[in-house]
Design an enzyme around this catalytic site. Structure first.
Site, PDB file in Angstrom:
ATOM      1  N   ASN A 119       6.055  -7.560  -2.890  1.00 45.18           N
ATOM      2  CA  ASN A 119       5.241  -6.518  -3.124  1.00 45.18           C
ATOM      3  C   ASN A 119       4.107  -6.864  -4.072  1.00 45.18           C
ATOM      4  O   ASN A 119       3.214  -5.911  -4.559  1.00 45.18           O
ATOM      5  CB  ASN A 119       6.133  -5.403  -4.028  1.00 45.18           C
ATOM      6  CG  ASN A 119       5.315  -4.193  -4.271  1.00 45.18           C
ATOM      7  OD1 ASN A 119       4.622  -3.562  -3.538  1.00 45.18           O
ATOM      8  ND2 ASN A 119       5.724  -3.516  -5.485  1.00 45.18           N
ATOM      9  N   SER A 434      -0.387  11.651  -4.298  1.00 41.93           N
ATOM     10  CA  SER A 434      -0.590  11.833  -5.757  1.00 41.93           C
ATOM     11  C   SER A 434      -1.887  12.313  -6.281  1.00 41.93           C
ATOM     12  O   SER A 434      -2.865  11.782  -5.759  1.00 41.93           O
ATOM     13  CB  SER A 434       0.287  10.619  -6.366  1.00 41.93           C
ATOM     14  OG  SER A 434      -0.649   9.465  -6.123  1.00 41.93           O
ATOM     15  N   CYS A 517       1.452  -2.438 -12.364  1.00 46.21           N
ATOM     16  CA  CYS A 517       2.999  -2.989 -12.654  1.00 46.21           C
ATOM     17  C   CYS A 517       3.631  -1.770 -12.206  1.00 46.21           C
ATOM     18  O   CYS A 517       3.696  -0.480 -12.352  1.00 46.21           O
ATOM     19  CB  CYS A 517       3.067  -3.045 -14.094  1.00 46.21           C
ATOM     20  SG  CYS A 517       2.056  -4.510 -14.780  1.00 46.21           S
ATOM     21  N   HIS A 696      -8.384   2.323  -5.159  1.00 46.68           N
ATOM     22  CA  HIS A 696      -8.043   1.052  -6.108  1.00 46.68           C
ATOM     23  C   HIS A 696      -9.374   0.538  -6.679  1.00 46.68           C
ATOM     24  O   HIS A 696      -9.235  -0.003  -7.481  1.00 46.68           O
ATOM     25  CB  HIS A 696      -7.185  -0.132  -5.340  1.00 46.68           C
ATOM     26  CG  HIS A 696      -5.826   0.460  -4.944  1.00 46.68           C
ATOM     27  ND1 HIS A 696      -5.786   1.006  -3.589  1.00 46.68           N
ATOM     28  CD2 HIS A 696      -4.808   0.373  -5.402  1.00 46.68           C
ATOM     29  CE1 HIS A 696      -4.543   1.029  -3.498  1.00 46.68           C
ATOM     30  NE2 HIS A 696      -3.886   1.107  -4.474  1.00 46.68           N
TER      31      HIS A 696
END
Length: 756
Positions: A119, A434, A517, A696
């Site tokens: 991941n 989201s 994270c 991102h």
């Protein structure tokens, strides 16, 4: 015996690097503060490893963003569009990682992809035809000297030339073979500098060797390292592999003049057999990965010592190590104060794995190892069973039949039924789910967890945020709305907390990419849903609008892949248990008039074996059916969406189509919409929403940029099958940039729609 690790986590036990980096990005922290945090983290990591008796301590495993990006910058592989910004080296580095929009220009970030079967996400180096590859950076040497000042001689680490070239994107007419000479000279220069500095070992990571290799690729690897090793001087070179076995090139590795070869004995299913069959070259050191670097369960010394004994019969010099970098596990159990000792005694995070290596080294050196107190204590832990199963869950999974994995009617009939029902315009607009998790959202959740506010207060805050979010989505003109997910800490952790069978940590953070994270749940037992997880908030959002509202769920394969999994049952069994729980939630949402339901499978590819021959037998044969199980029970007019991001999906596109969703959204903006060609090549039936901008990155795409992207999509995709959306969820973005980007997205979609 000696001990070694491949790499160590770098974000800090309490995410110190994350916060220092983000403060620097926002302008609330200085470069000096960021660098000081980095210095302190590196020193603490080296000293900890030294205290645990690790013999080969890595350096240059630290990174401000990504290790492969570091290697690209080390060798001057910086595309011209970033050079033209005229920024400092570190700002240029961050522009490559995050994109840049400011007074010096406007550029997108490099593509981001999954690091093999993990991941973790890496930045894809771009090699232009004009690239002047040479040794240009000093980070590797600076950190070696930094450790040396502390009295620690480290083993510098860098990504190897073969893996660098194999993962890079070539943007012109030249290919990997055209850059062999320059790459060789760059790595030679690294070795020359390390010799000057007095390095004893250098670790060259070549994880690409565990993938399917053609004869031409093996020849390229051989050519690169033959030339580089000819100039290695006194420094010893370790070629390090991980995430699997090197069955295609084992004998090639033995024949080349490496001083050490690092092999994975955990995920490498054939590694021990290869060593037994072919032996191990005299004069070389075998760095044996025997401690699992990707999962958090304590090592069973009885099994590992038996493995070490078998290895030692074929290799004269063995160094005990981890199967891969410890980047993929949390820092330490010391920060876990809420889990009982009866649970944590089964866990080993990064710091505890250092201790395991030290103990294995001690036990293995004893003539009567089984009488060692360390061995006896470990054996006692594994002599009993920690697991208490749920018979009802096991029985339900065992009773599944083929009909449970098949949705009726077939897609084509459902598609027409849904178009008639929803009556959406061409190029319907939506988001992935989201919305920004602003400071007040995080504070509300933290207050509730601490008991500072009541459940009623906590929920009312979320209801207010949902109402505001729905109103804003309606105001800007989105066609299919979402509730915003303000109640969710993480797309997997939230569901794990809502299901029976998971254990949770306080600070077991693992880096996913850059400063992002995650805190993976731990699958502790059998999984079941004892109560609805999302219905209340989704139903409330639905009550506020006449537009369709998507129910938002995480799929079973992603929940599995982004959790620390059990080792006592198969991944398939765990996946089916989770799928049944998600199926129950899907049917509850449908019963509450939520007739568009998105079941995200962002991590579908993550546990896909690295060798294509193993895909169906080891993974896809159960991963795709697990997803189908979640939605096979819904009505024909309920529309099922799914989402996938930051992986190479082209080679499994037919399997993705076989998931039998009604709409699939993909990350596509950083990969230049390359997935569209794969969709067309296989006759993809599912409606698609390739992401039109990169969430991102903090930059806001212009309307013209988005229209151009939609134009490229429409050149290859039927307008009746195309959705318009960002490429991922918006939780990590700021409010201003989010709404500005979405307004541009809607304006672009409306303008293009008017031309159709």
């Amino acid at each position: 015996m000696k001990t070694s690790i491949i790499g160590y986590p770098r974000v800090g036990a309490l995410r110190e690097l994350k916060f220092a980096s983000e403060n620097y990005f926002k302008g609330t922290g200085t470069l000096e503060q960021l660098n000081q945090t980095a210095v302190e983290l590196r020193a603490s990591h080296w000293k900890l490893q030294q205290a645990q008796g690790i013999d080969y301590i890595p350096s240059n495993d630290f990174s401000f963003y990504d290790g492969l990006l570091d290697t690209a910058c080390l060798f001057n592989i910086i595309p011209e569009r970033y050079r033209e910004l005229g920024l400092s080296p570190l700002e240029t580095y961050f522009a490559m990682a995050r994109g840049y929009q400011g007074e010096h220009g406007d550029v997108k970030a490099l593509a981001m992809k999954k690091w093999f079967n993990t991941n973790y996400h890496y930045m894809t180096p771009e090699i232009e035809d004009s690239a002047a590859i040479r040794l240009a950076g000093t980070k590797l040497f600076d950190e070696f000297n930094e450790a040396k000042q502390l009295g620690i001689t480290t083993k510098p680490v860098l990504v190897g030339p073969f893996t660098l070239l194999k993962l890079a994107k070539f943007t012109g007419s030249k290919q990997a073979t055209d850059f062999v000479g320059a790459i060789v000279e760059g790595y030679k220069a690294v070795l020359a500098q390390l010799n000057t500095l007095g390095a004893e070992w250098v670790q060259v990571d070549e994880p690409a060797l565990v993938t399917d290799l053609s004869p031409e690729e093996i020849a390229l690897f051989t050519e690169l390292h033959t030339q580089i090793l000819a100039a290695k001087g006194g420094v010893k070179v370790l070629v390090q592999t991980y995430f699997g076995d090197v069955r295609d090139c084992y004998q090639t590795l033995q024949s080349l003049p490496f001083d050490g070869i690092g092999l994975d004995f955990v995920e490498g299913t054939q590694t021990l057999a290869l060593v037994k069959q072919h032996g191990f070259a005299q004069g070389k050191v075998l760095f044996a990965g025997v401690v699992n670097g990707k999962n958090i369960w304590k090592n069973q010394y009885k099994k590992t010592l038996s493995l070490i004994q078998a290895i030692s019969q074929h290799a004269a010099q063995v160094v005990l190590g981890t199967s891969c970098s410890l980047l993929h596990v949390p820092y330490t159990l010391k920060n876990e104060t809420k889990l009982p000792e009866s649970t944590t005694k089964y866990f080993a995070f990064a710091e505890e794995k250092l201790q395991e290596l030290a103990e294995l080294k001690t036990i293995a050196s004893l003539e009567y190892s089984k009488s060692s107190p360390l061995y006896i204590e470990n054996d006692k832990l594994f002599s009993g069973s920690r697991f208490a199963g749920d018979a009802s869950v096991q029985a339900r999974a065992a009773a599944l039949t083929d009909a449970d994995f098949t949705r009726l009617p077939a897609f084509a009939e459902r598609e027409q039924i849904q178009k008639n029902k929803f009556n959406l315009p061409l190029l319907p607009t939506t988001t992935i789910g989201s919305f920004p998790q602003t400071a007040d959202v995080r504070a509300n959740r933290a207050s509730f967890k601490k008991g500072a506010i009541s459940e009623e207060q906590y929920k009312q805050f979320n209801f207010d945020k949902i109402a505001q979010c729905i109103a804003q989505q309606e105001e800007i003109g989105l066609d299919v709305l979402v509730h915003g997910e303000y109640e969710r800490n993480d797309m997997v952790e939230y569901f794990g907390e809502s299901l029976d069978g998971f254990a949770f940590t306080q600070n077991a953070w693992v880096q996913s990419y850059g400063t992002r994270c995650v805190k993976p749940p731990i699958i502790w037992g059998d999984i079941r849903r004892s109560k609805p997880m999302t219905v209340e908030y989704s139903a409330y959002a639905k009550s506020l609008t006449n537009k369709p509202v998507k129910g938002m769920l995480t799929g079973p394969v992603t929940i599995l892949n982004w959790s620390f999994t059990r080792e006592d049952i198969s991944l398939k069994d765990s996946a089916l248990q989770i799928a049944l729980a998600i199926r129950d939630e899907v049917l509850d949402l449908e019963a509450n008039q939520i007739d568009i339901i998105q079941i995200d499978e962002a991590a579908l590819r993550e546990k896909l074996p690295l060798r294509q021959s193993d895909w169906q037998s080891e993974y896809l044969s159960w991963a795709i059916p697990a997803f189908r199980l979640t939605h096979s029970g819904v009505q024909s007019d309920t529309q099922i969406h799914t989402h996938m991001c930051y992986s190479q999906f082209s080679d499994i596109i037919r399997d993705i189509d076989a998931m039998d969703a009604d709409v699939i959204t993909f990350e596509a903006s950083r990969s230049d919409l390359s997935i569209i060609d794969s969709i067309n090549a296989c006759g993809f039936k599912t409606e698609v929403g390739p992401g039109v901008y990169d969430i991102h990155s903090p930059r806001v795409p212009s309307v013209d940029e988005l229209k151009q992207g939609l134009g490229r999509m429409l050149d290859k995709i039927d307008p009746a099958k195309l959705w318009v959306n960002p490429d991922c969820g918006l939780k990590t973005r700021g409010e201003a940039e989010t709404w500005a980007s979405l307004k541009h997205l809607i304006e672009a979609a409306q303008e293009v729609r008017a031309t159709l």
